[in-house]
Design a protein around this motif. Structure first.
Motif, PDB file in Angstrom:
ATOM      1  N   GLN A  47       0.824  -1.012   0.098  1.00  0.00           N
ATOM      2  CA  GLN A  47       0.030   0.256   0.084  1.00  0.00           C
ATOM      3  C   GLN A  47       0.792   1.239  -0.058  1.00  0.00           C
ATOM      4  N   PRO A  48       1.109   1.889  -1.236  1.00  0.00           N
ATOM      5  CA  PRO A  48       1.991   3.023  -1.153  1.00  0.00           C
ATOM      6  C   PRO A  48       1.617   3.877  -0.091  1.00  0.00           C
ATOM      7  N   GLN A  49       2.536   4.361   0.800  1.00  0.00           N
ATOM      8  CA  GLN A  49       2.527   5.138   1.698  1.00  0.00           C
ATOM      9  C   GLN A  49       3.337   6.438   1.521  1.00  0.00           C
ATOM     10  N   ASN A  50       3.758   6.744   0.542  1.00  0.00           N
ATOM     11  CA  ASN A  50       4.645   8.000  -0.077  1.00  0.00           C
ATOM     12  C   ASN A  50       4.064   8.933  -0.797  1.00  0.00           C
ATOM     13  N   LEU A  51       2.590   8.888  -1.027  1.00  0.00           N
ATOM     14  CA  LEU A  51       1.922   9.668  -1.943  1.00  0.00           C
ATOM     15  C   LEU A  51       1.282  10.895  -0.950  1.00  0.00           C
ATOM     16  N   ARG A  72      -8.771  12.007  -6.609  1.00  0.00           N
ATOM     17  CA  ARG A  72      -7.734  12.708  -5.898  1.00  0.00           C
ATOM     18  C   ARG A  72      -7.608  12.101  -4.581  1.00  0.00           C
ATOM     19  N   LEU A  73      -8.298  11.455  -3.785  1.00  0.00           N
ATOM     20  CA  LEU A  73      -8.164  10.868  -2.606  1.00  0.00           C
ATOM     21  C   LEU A  73      -7.782   9.466  -2.738  1.00  0.00           C
ATOM     22  N   MET A  74      -8.297   8.694  -3.865  1.00  0.00           N
ATOM     23  CA  MET A  74      -7.707   7.355  -4.027  1.00  0.00           C
ATOM     24  C   MET A  74      -6.401   7.066  -4.590  1.00  0.00           C
ATOM     25  N   LEU A  75      -6.292   8.150  -5.255  1.00  0.00           N
ATOM     26  CA  LEU A  75      -4.771   7.911  -5.856  1.00  0.00           C
ATOM     27  C   LEU A  75      -3.740   8.482  -4.678  1.00  0.00           C
ATOM     28  N   GLN A  76      -4.215   9.396  -3.813  1.00  0.00           N
ATOM     29  CA  GLN A  76      -3.390  10.175  -2.730  1.00  0.00           C
ATOM     30  C   GLN A  76      -3.127   9.075  -1.786  1.00  0.00           C
ATOM     31  N   VAL A  77      -3.822   8.367  -1.379  1.00  0.00           N
ATOM     32  CA  VAL A  77      -3.749   7.220  -0.468  1.00  0.00           C
ATOM     33  C   VAL A  77      -3.381   6.093  -1.008  1.00  0.00           C
ATOM     34  N   GLY A  78      -3.127   5.686  -2.111  1.00  0.00           N
ATOM     35  CA  GLY A  78      -2.805   4.569  -2.687  1.00  0.00           C
ATOM     36  C   GLY A  78      -3.831   3.457  -2.806  1.00  0.00           C
TER      37      GLY A  78
END
Length: 476
Positions: A47-51, A72-78
């Motif tokens: 789960q990407p945590q660096n976005l 935006r949110l779904m991309l931002q939090v991975g």
């Protein structure tokens, strides 16, 4: 002799290896669902945590093309990552939420007699030509040829395929009807302008049901039955919806309703009458019409995201493919049909759109990927001596509240402060976040519990935490 010594050395090495294997203790982490004594830890999640907000770009590299909150949110939090225009990788948290949604859909569809099937994605062109939709749907169909030159499309919907399937059963009796057959599968549409993330893509998940009845009267009853099931589904998810009269479009038939979530970015314009609950898509009304056709009261306008659509088809498809049954008089009759769609990935994105804040994802409680996030103290802090309490609390929760087994995540990134991890937990939208902080040093220890969906923060003992989770958390 030398060969014998070589074999002995090999046997000795093998015995040593066997002892090492027997003494091996596996890591207490299982990413797909922990067994007894195992814990889900966040550091091992894919789960990407660096976005972060200033780094989030769409596929074309332009941040200004992120035109809605959910995207935006779904991309931002991975939760998703772009693969190609209109197509996304669904990452583990999103897949868990989607699987929970499918479970709820299965419960509601099977409660009214639905039977689950799985039809091919590749639809032969001859079926679509028989219904005239090969040309009618035009460029919306994604078409291909196999090595033999045979034409297919990637199914955007399955009316032709399911009707041909039922028609192949030559000895159906009216006593067997109605059939309510449904699937949850990938669909494909060649959108001219994919946008809004999962709200309008080229590849998506959909639940489509097709019903076969013995008469127009029973088909109408089935239509109402499925519509009521849709209403229960959205009520269970806690989503405010509008059931609006709609155009039958390229599907065809005699009657149609859309299930819409009212939201400003919605692409559909809806007319609503507050007096008599009449609602309709504006596309079926006279543009000059300002009064409700049912009660003549004034109409108000709103926008919505379509998340479900129902159609009463009559014999449009059964007459083309000769889907017949034997009636009570022993005569062949055409089946009366209906079709009913739910956008599975669209419901997820639309729910995030309407429930979330500008900065944090909020899920329908039933669909949250994980129900609880447990945050232990930072390594080296004054509270670090309570670190063992975090593991004990995790174990107590999963043992004392059995329905939370596999629903609790331990944020073991103890090199980060509690504040930073709480911020991440807020963004991901766990319904409950439990912090092992300063008050865990008290006797008895107290834990800080954030109830994300209500905004409430309480301090509870271990027994209080267990009672709260036992009574407040619902899972599918």
């Amino acid at each position: 002799m030398e060969g014998l010594l070589t074999r002995c050395r090999a046997l000795s090495a093998l015995a040593t290896c066997s002892r090492q294997l027997s003494e091996y203790v596996p890591h207490r982490f299982h990413p797909c669902g922990p067994g007894k004594g195992q814990r889900l830890v966040l550091s091992r999640m894919f789960q990407p945590q660096n976005l972060r907000e200033d780094q989030v770009l769409s596929l074309d590299g332009k941040s200004d093309s992120l035109t809605c909150k959910s995207q935006r949110l779904m991309l931002q939090v991975g939760l998703v990552l772009p693969a190609s225009p209109g197509c996304y990788h669904l990452l583990p948290y999103t897949v868990r939420a989607m699987e929970k949604l499918v479970q709820v859909i299965d419960q509601e569809m099977q409660a009214i007699g639905g039977q689950k099937v799985n039809m091919p994605t590749l639809g032969p062109a001859e079926l679509w030509r028989a219904s005239s939709r090969w040309d009618l749907m035009g460029k919306e169909l994604l078409r291909l040829r196999d090595r033999h030159g045979k034409e297919y499309c990637l199914g955007p919907t399955h009316e032709e395929v399911i009707t041909a399937l039922v028609a192949s059963q030559k000895k159906l009796s009216y006593k067997q009807l109605p059939f309510l057959l449904y699937q949850v599968t990938r669909k494909f549409r060649d959108e001219p302008r994919p946008r809004f993330g999962l709200l309008r893509g080229r590849e998506f998940y959909m639940k489509d049901m097709y019903t076969f009845d013995s008469s127009p009267e029973t088909a109408q009853q089935t239509y109402c039955l499925v519509c009521d099931a849709y209403c229960r589904l959205f009520d269970r998810l806690g989503l405010r919806f509008i059931k609006a009269q709609a155009d039958v479009g390229s599907i065809g038939g005699n009657m149609s309703h859309e299930f819409q979530l009212p939201v400003d970015i919605g692409e559909d314009r809806l007319a609503i009458c507050p007096s008599c609950n009449f609602s309709a898509n504006m596309e079926i009304l006279d543009l000059s019409q300002t009064n409700c056709p049912a009660c003549q009261g004034p109409l108000t306008e709103t926008k919505g995201i379509e998340v479900g659509h129902t159609f009463y088809l009559g014999t449009k498809y059964s007459s083309i493919f000769n889907a017949q049954f034997t009636n009570a008089h022993g005569k062949p009759s055409l089946a009366e049909m209906g079709c009913y769609g739910l956008g599975v990935t669209r419901i997820l994105a639309a729910a995030i759109e309407v429930l979330s804040t500008e900065d944090c994802v909020r899920w329908p409680s039933l669909l949250a990927p994980y129900q609880v996030c447990l945050i232990p103290p930072k390594k080296g802090s004054k509270e670090a001596e309570t670190s063992e309490l975090s593991g004990h609390l995790y174990d107590h929760i999963t043992e004392a509240v059995p329905h939370l087994h596999g629903e609790v995540v331990l944020d073991d990134r103890t090199h980060l402060s509690i504040g930073n991890r709480l911020k991440d937990a807020n963004k991901l939208g766990y319904p409950f976040v439990i912090i092992v902080g300063k008050r865990a040093l008290e006797d008895p220890a107290h834990f800080e519990v954030w109830c994300q969906n209500t905004g409430e923060v309480v301090f509870l003992t271990k027994e209080g935490v267990l009672e709260l989770l036992r009574t407040q958390v619902q899972v599918v």
